[in-house]
Structures are given as C-alpha cells and as structure tokens.
Write a protein that holds these residues in place. Structure first.
Motif, PDB file in Angstrom:
ATOM      1  N   TRP A   1      92.738  -7.639  62.989  1.00 53.24           N
ATOM      2  CA  TRP A   1      92.297  -6.328  62.512  1.00 53.24           C
ATOM      3  C   TRP A   1      92.806  -5.245  63.446  1.00 53.24           C
ATOM      4  N   THR A   2      93.426  -4.265  62.853  1.00 54.69           N
ATOM      5  CA  THR A   2      93.923  -3.090  63.576  1.00 54.69           C
ATOM      6  C   THR A   2      93.235  -1.865  62.999  1.00 54.69           C
ATOM      7  N   SER A   3      93.410  -0.739  63.661  1.00 55.67           N
ATOM      8  CA  SER A   3      92.824   0.489  63.113  1.00 55.67           C
ATOM      9  C   SER A   3      93.428   0.788  61.738  1.00 55.67           C
ATOM     10  N   GLY A   4      94.705   0.474  61.539  1.00 57.83           N
ATOM     11  CA  GLY A   4      95.331   0.677  60.233  1.00 57.83           C
ATOM     12  C   GLY A   4      94.706  -0.170  59.147  1.00 57.83           C
ATOM     13  N   ARG A   5      94.377  -1.413  59.477  1.00 61.89           N
ATOM     14  CA  ARG A   5      93.739  -2.289  58.488  1.00 61.89           C
ATOM     15  C   ARG A   5      92.338  -1.792  58.147  1.00 61.89           C
TER      16      ARG A   5
ATOM     17  N   GLN B   1      87.176  -9.939  69.759  1.00 61.06           N
ATOM     18  CA  GLN B   1      88.008 -10.035  70.969  1.00 61.06           C
ATOM     19  C   GLN B   1      89.224  -9.151  70.739  1.00 61.06           C
ATOM     20  N   ASP B   2      89.616  -8.413  71.763  1.00 62.59           N
ATOM     21  CA  ASP B   2      90.829  -7.603  71.622  1.00 62.59           C
ATOM     22  C   ASP B   2      91.999  -8.311  72.280  1.00 62.59           C
ATOM     23  N   HIS B   3      93.183  -8.084  71.712  1.00 58.43           N
ATOM     24  CA  HIS B   3      94.417  -8.718  72.166  1.00 58.43           C
ATOM     25  C   HIS B   3      95.548  -7.710  72.112  1.00 58.43           C
ATOM     26  N   GLY B   4      96.559  -7.965  72.911  1.00 53.59           N
ATOM     27  CA  GLY B   4      97.775  -7.169  72.862  1.00 53.59           C
ATOM     28  C   GLY B   4      97.735  -5.934  73.746  1.00 53.59           C
ATOM     29  N   PRO B   5      98.902  -5.294  73.877  1.00 57.03           N
ATOM     30  CA  PRO B   5      98.995  -4.078  74.684  1.00 57.03           C
ATOM     31  C   PRO B   5      98.355  -2.890  73.956  1.00 57.03           C
ATOM     32  N   ASP B   6      98.116  -1.819  74.683  1.00 57.35           N
ATOM     33  CA  ASP B   6      97.453  -0.645  74.104  1.00 57.35           C
ATOM     34  C   ASP B   6      98.139  -0.132  72.848  1.00 57.35           C
ATOM     35  N   HIS B   7      99.457  -0.164  72.803  1.00 56.58           N
ATOM     36  CA  HIS B   7     100.174   0.394  71.657  1.00 56.58           C
ATOM     37  C   HIS B   7     100.273  -0.580  70.475  1.00 56.58           C
ATOM     38  N   ALA B   8      99.769  -1.783  70.634  1.00 52.84           N
ATOM     39  CA  ALA B   8      99.804  -2.768  69.543  1.00 52.84           C
ATOM     40  C   ALA B   8      98.548  -3.637  69.566  1.00 52.84           C
ATOM     41  N   ARG B   9      97.419  -3.026  69.848  1.00 50.62           N
ATOM     42  CA  ARG B   9      96.161  -3.757  69.988  1.00 50.62           C
ATOM     43  C   ARG B   9      95.671  -4.261  68.638  1.00 50.62           C
ATOM     44  N   TYR B  10      95.147  -5.497  68.639  1.00 53.80           N
ATOM     45  CA  TYR B  10      94.496  -6.029  67.442  1.00 53.80           C
ATOM     46  C   TYR B  10      93.238  -6.764  67.875  1.00 53.80           C
ATOM     47  N   PHE B  11      92.366  -6.996  66.918  1.00 51.86           N
ATOM     48  CA  PHE B  11      91.059  -7.572  67.180  1.00 51.86           C
ATOM     49  C   PHE B  11      90.843  -8.755  66.251  1.00 51.86           C
ATOM     50  N   ILE B  12      90.204  -9.796  66.781  1.00 50.58           N
ATOM     51  CA  ILE B  12      89.838 -10.954  65.960  1.00 50.58           C
ATOM     52  C   ILE B  12      88.368 -11.270  66.197  1.00 50.58           C
TER      53      ILE B  12
END
Length: 85
Positions: free
Chosen positions: A30-34, A65-76
């Motif tokens: 899940w991203t802010s776009g989703r 849980q958050d994953h990835g760098p700040d410019h490509a962060r996603y959550f599961i």
C-alpha cells in the motif's frame, strides 16, 4: 473538547478503520497513491497528505510495517508473527 473536534476525530477514526479493513481484505503493498485510488472509488476526495498520514498512523499503532526509501515507501499488513519481534 468541542463538538467540532469530536466529529473530526470520529470521522478520522472511521476513515482509518475503513482503510485498515481494505488493507486486510486486499493485502499487498500500500502506497499513498493506492490509498488515494481507494478513496476515489468510495467517492471521497483523495488528498496525498491525508493518505500518507493515515498510513503512518496505522504503522505507529502497530498494524502496518513500512518498507523502502522515503521516495518509494510502501506499507504492508503486520502479521501476528511480526508483532512478537
């Protein structure tokens, strides 16, 4: 607490509960776009800042849980196994 503040707080909690339910139902990243896409489907006005804040709030509460760098962060979604660590 004023009535306006109580209404704002309860609508925020309802929005967070709806988002968490969608994440549990559909799974995945899940991203802010989703989140914005989900809100468009439900007839709400999507705001990137609100989507990001909601994802971070659910993370702080231990649901995601958050994953990835700040410019490509996603959550599961966190699993019970993740919570015991």
């Amino acid at each position: 607490m004023s009535t306006r503040t109580a209404i704002r707080r309860s609508s925020r909690e309802a929005r967070l509960a709806q988002l968490l339910d969608a994440i549990r139902t559909h799974g995945g990243r899940w991203t802010s776009g989703r989140v914005q896409d989900l809100r468009r489907l439900t007839g709400e006005a999507p705001c990137r800042t609100t989507a990001r804040r909601d994802l971070h709030t659910l993370t702080a509460r231990g649901h995601l849980q958050d994953h990835g760098p700040d410019h490509a962060r996603y959550f599961i979604l966190r699993t019970r196994k993740d919570r015991t660590r």
